[in-house]
Design a protein around this motif. Sequence first.
Motif, short mmCIF file in Angstrom:
data_model
loop_
_atom_site.label_atom_id
_atom_site.label_comp_id
_atom_site.label_asym_id
_atom_site.label_seq_id
_atom_site.Cartn_x
_atom_site.Cartn_y
_atom_site.Cartn_z
N ALA A 34 0.83 -1.20 0.00
CA ALA A 34 0.00 0.00 0.00
C ALA A 34 0.87 1.26 0.00
CB ALA A 34 -0.92 0.01 1.22
N ILE A 35 0.35 2.32 -0.60
CA ILE A 35 0.98 3.63 -0.58
C ILE A 35 0.01 4.56 0.14
CG2 ILE A 35 1.91 5.55 -1.94
CD1 ILE A 35 2.32 3.53 -4.24
N GLU A 36 0.36 4.95 1.34
CA GLU A 36 -0.56 5.68 2.22
C GLU A 36 -0.87 7.10 1.78
OE1 GLU A 36 -2.39 4.36 4.57
OE2 GLU A 36 -1.42 2.41 4.38
N THR A 37 0.07 7.79 1.15
CA THR A 37 -0.16 9.20 0.81
C THR A 37 -0.22 9.40 -0.70
OG1 THR A 37 2.21 9.64 0.88
CG2 THR A 37 0.97 10.04 2.91
N SER A 38 -0.90 10.45 -1.08
CA SER A 38 -1.04 10.80 -2.49
C SER A 38 0.32 10.96 -3.15
CB SER A 38 -1.83 12.11 -2.62
OG SER A 38 -1.78 12.60 -3.94
N LEU A 39 0.45 10.44 -4.36
CA LEU A 39 1.71 10.58 -5.10
C LEU A 39 1.87 11.97 -5.67
CD1 LEU A 39 1.69 7.16 -6.97
CD2 LEU A 39 3.13 7.82 -5.03
N SER A 40 0.77 12.67 -5.90
CA SER A 40 0.82 14.00 -6.50
C SER A 40 0.58 15.11 -5.49
CB SER A 40 -0.24 14.11 -7.61
OG SER A 40 -1.54 14.07 -7.04
N GLY A 41 0.10 14.75 -4.31
CA GLY A 41 -0.25 15.76 -3.32
C GLY A 41 -1.62 16.36 -3.58
N GLN A 42 -2.33 15.81 -4.57
CA GLN A 42 -3.64 16.34 -4.92
C GLN A 42 -4.68 15.22 -4.93
OE1 GLN A 42 -3.97 19.30 -7.73
NE2 GLN A 42 -1.95 20.14 -7.34
N ASP A 45 -9.25 12.94 -9.74
CA ASP A 45 -10.46 13.29 -10.47
C ASP A 45 -11.03 11.98 -11.04
OD1 ASP A 45 -12.31 13.95 -12.47
OD2 ASP A 45 -11.11 15.61 -13.24
N ALA A 46 -12.15 11.54 -10.49
CA ALA A 46 -12.73 10.25 -10.87
C ALA A 46 -13.11 10.21 -12.36
CB ALA A 46 -13.94 9.94 -10.01
N GLU A 47 -13.59 11.31 -12.91
CA GLU A 47 -13.96 11.32 -14.33
C GLU A 47 -12.72 11.15 -15.20
OE1 GLU A 47 -16.03 10.95 -17.62
OE2 GLU A 47 -16.92 10.97 -15.62
N ARG A 48 -11.64 11.81 -14.86
CA ARG A 48 -10.39 11.64 -15.60
C ARG A 48 -9.88 10.20 -15.41
NH1 ARG A 48 -7.43 11.65 -19.65
NH2 ARG A 48 -5.24 11.97 -19.36
N GLY A 49 -10.04 9.65 -14.22
CA GLY A 49 -9.66 8.26 -13.97
C GLY A 49 -10.44 7.30 -14.84
N ARG A 50 -11.72 7.59 -15.03
CA ARG A 50 -12.55 6.76 -15.92
C ARG A 50 -11.97 6.77 -17.33
NH1 ARG A 50 -16.33 6.37 -19.66
NH2 ARG A 50 -18.19 5.14 -19.30
N GLU A 51 -11.59 7.94 -17.82
CA GLU A 51 -11.01 8.06 -19.15
C GLU A 51 -9.70 7.26 -19.26
OE1 GLU A 51 -10.54 12.23 -19.97
OE2 GLU A 51 -12.64 12.63 -19.51
N GLN A 143 -0.36 12.16 -10.86
CA GLN A 143 -1.75 12.61 -10.82
C GLN A 143 -2.67 11.63 -11.51
OE1 GLN A 143 -3.01 15.16 -8.99
NE2 GLN A 143 -4.95 14.18 -9.54
N GLU A 144 -2.21 11.02 -12.58
CA GLU A 144 -3.05 10.02 -13.26
C GLU A 144 -3.29 8.81 -12.36
OE1 GLU A 144 -2.05 11.01 -17.93
OE2 GLU A 144 -0.69 9.69 -16.83
N ILE A 145 -2.30 8.42 -11.56
CA ILE A 145 -2.51 7.34 -10.58
C ILE A 145 -3.62 7.75 -9.62
CG2 ILE A 145 -1.51 6.07 -8.62
CD1 ILE A 145 -0.25 5.07 -11.13
N GLU A 146 -3.56 8.98 -9.12
CA GLU A 146 -4.58 9.48 -8.19
C GLU A 146 -5.96 9.51 -8.85
OE1 GLU A 146 -3.94 9.71 -5.01
OE2 GLU A 146 -1.83 9.29 -5.47
N ASP A 147 -6.01 9.87 -10.13
CA ASP A 147 -7.27 9.90 -10.86
C ASP A 147 -7.86 8.49 -11.00
OD1 ASP A 147 -6.81 12.63 -11.13
OD2 ASP A 147 -6.14 12.48 -13.22
#
Length: 158
Positions: A34-42, A45-51, A143-147
């Motif tokens: 597991a990676i506990e904290t955001s990789l981008s600090g942000q 965006d679920a819609e971008r993640g869907r894309e 950020q794409e990972i976070e999305d």
Amino acid sequence: MRLTAITMAVALSAGMAVADTVAPTQVTYGEYGAIETSLSGQVGDAERGRELMIARGKGNCIACHAVEALSDAPFHGEVGPPLDAVGSYRSPAELRGIVANAKMTFPETVMPAFYKTTGFIRPGDGYTGKAAEGELDPILTAQEIEDVVAFLMTLQGS
């Protein structure tokens, strides 16, 4: 006093929004990947993640995973487990780790590491038939990972 507390909260959250991106070689994985904290600090965006889940040149997650919520996209694979309801039994930290480098959680998986730049065995140089020179870019950005994680967390099942 209340205005000061609100101002501090806004300042702290603004500071978090501009936090440094964690480089692929600096990611800290927990004992089970597991990676506990955001990789981008942000926040993702679920819609971008869907894309990204259906983008052939990026995540292309549906090439291996069936996802009922993405039934409008063709050609779902059966190599990986279905991802329906994954957000109800995996935490964001677990999903972040699996998407970044699934081998940290499942050592025998064939899932590619989407946030890795070193340690490859004979990587190719983008359809040229030649070996890559130097460090490779990750498949997905921080950020794409976070999305993607944000989208996966929307998959709560029925």
